[in-house]
Design an enzyme around this catalytic site. Structure first.
Site, PDB file in Angstrom:
ATOM      1  N   SER A 114      21.683 103.738   8.202  1.00 43.78           N
ATOM      2  CA  SER A 114      21.975 104.988   7.326  1.00 43.78           C
ATOM      3  C   SER A 114      20.959 106.074   7.671  1.00 43.78           C
ATOM      4  O   SER A 114      20.823 106.653   8.718  1.00 43.78           O
ATOM      5  CB  SER A 114      21.854 104.720   5.919  1.00 43.78           C
ATOM      6  OG  SER A 114      22.397 105.882   5.128  1.00 43.78           O
ATOM      7  N   HIS A 139      26.859 105.420   8.464  1.00 39.41           N
ATOM      8  CA  HIS A 139      27.891 105.445   7.444  1.00 39.41           C
ATOM      9  C   HIS A 139      27.863 106.832   6.639  1.00 39.41           C
ATOM     10  O   HIS A 139      26.747 107.768   6.661  1.00 39.41           O
ATOM     11  CB  HIS A 139      27.848 104.242   6.491  1.00 39.41           C
ATOM     12  CG  HIS A 139      26.879 104.206   5.576  1.00 39.41           C
ATOM     13  ND1 HIS A 139      26.650 103.166   4.808  1.00 39.41           N
ATOM     14  CD2 HIS A 139      25.452 105.019   5.367  1.00 39.41           C
ATOM     15  CE1 HIS A 139      25.424 103.403   4.103  1.00 39.41           C
ATOM     16  NE2 HIS A 139      24.628 104.260   4.386  1.00 39.41           N
TER      17      HIS A 139
END
EC number: 3.4.21.92
Length: 211
Positions: A114, A139
């Site tokens: 992330s 993501h």
């Protein structure tokens, strides 16, 4: 606060016993003890380890600015092992990396997920690396809010803005189109070190220091 979902499953990772090794240096002036991270800072090495949050981000920004003041022409090496975390904290690190004059070389050790993956990709071009068994995950940001319908609508617009901003910057650093990044970050997208290199998140996989 907008965070990533992966960190919620990995926030219990802590240094064993909370102990930090000490290094003793001897000189003509006598002995001086450093914790290992302070000693590595003298070599222009910074560690980004654990969840990305405000306190940690402030420390890293301060170290980046200090090393720029020490020598604005010498590279800084940022080692990343992080499940991700706060978007705003991560963006403060990102902006400081882009703001300072020295190139910031990034290296993933363990994982960069992330916001950790975003900062890994934000390193200087040609100087972004992974060790062979590292894992990288990209993501879209996760946000949650409770309140009146009008407030929820405001926060929904904000998280959509943040998602577009993150995707635009990742497209810039990876060489992909915005549409490709939007597609590939729609769900948790895990990559090996080699896959991250092929995707453009890093420049090389390294298993040994150059001779």
């Amino acid at each position: 606060m907008f965070r990533n979902s992966y960190i919620q499953q990995n926030s219990d990772i802590q240094a064993a016993g909370g102990l930090v090794p000490m290094v003793v240096e001897q000189s003509a002036r006598g002995e001086r003890a450093y914790d290992i991270y302070s000693r590595l800072l003298k070599e222009r090495v910074i560690f980004l380890v654990g969840p990305v949050e405000d306190y940690m981000a402030n420390l890293i920004c301060a170290q980046l600015l200090f090393l720029e003041a020490e020598n604005p022409d010498k590279d800084i090496h940022l080692y990343i092992n992080s499940p991700g975390g706060s978007v705003t904290a991560g963006m403060s690190i990102y902006d400081t990396m882009q703001f300072i004059k020295p190139n910031v070389s990034t290296t993933c050790i363990g994982q960069a997920c992330s916001m950790g993956a975003f900062l890994l990709t934000a390193g200087a071009e040609g100087k972004r690396f992974c060790l062979p068994n590292s894992r990288v995950m990209i993501h879209q940001p996760l946000g949650g809010f409770q309140g009146q319908a009008s407030d929820i609508e405001i926060h929904a617009k904000e998280i959509l803005f943040i998602r577009e901003r993150l995707n635009t910057l990742m497209a810039k650093h990876s060489g992909h189109t915005l549409e490709e990044i939007e597609r590939d970050t729609n769900r948790d997208n895990f990559m090996s070190a080699e896959a991250a290199r092929d995707y453009g998140l890093i420049d090389a996989v390294i298993d040994k220091r150059p001779a």
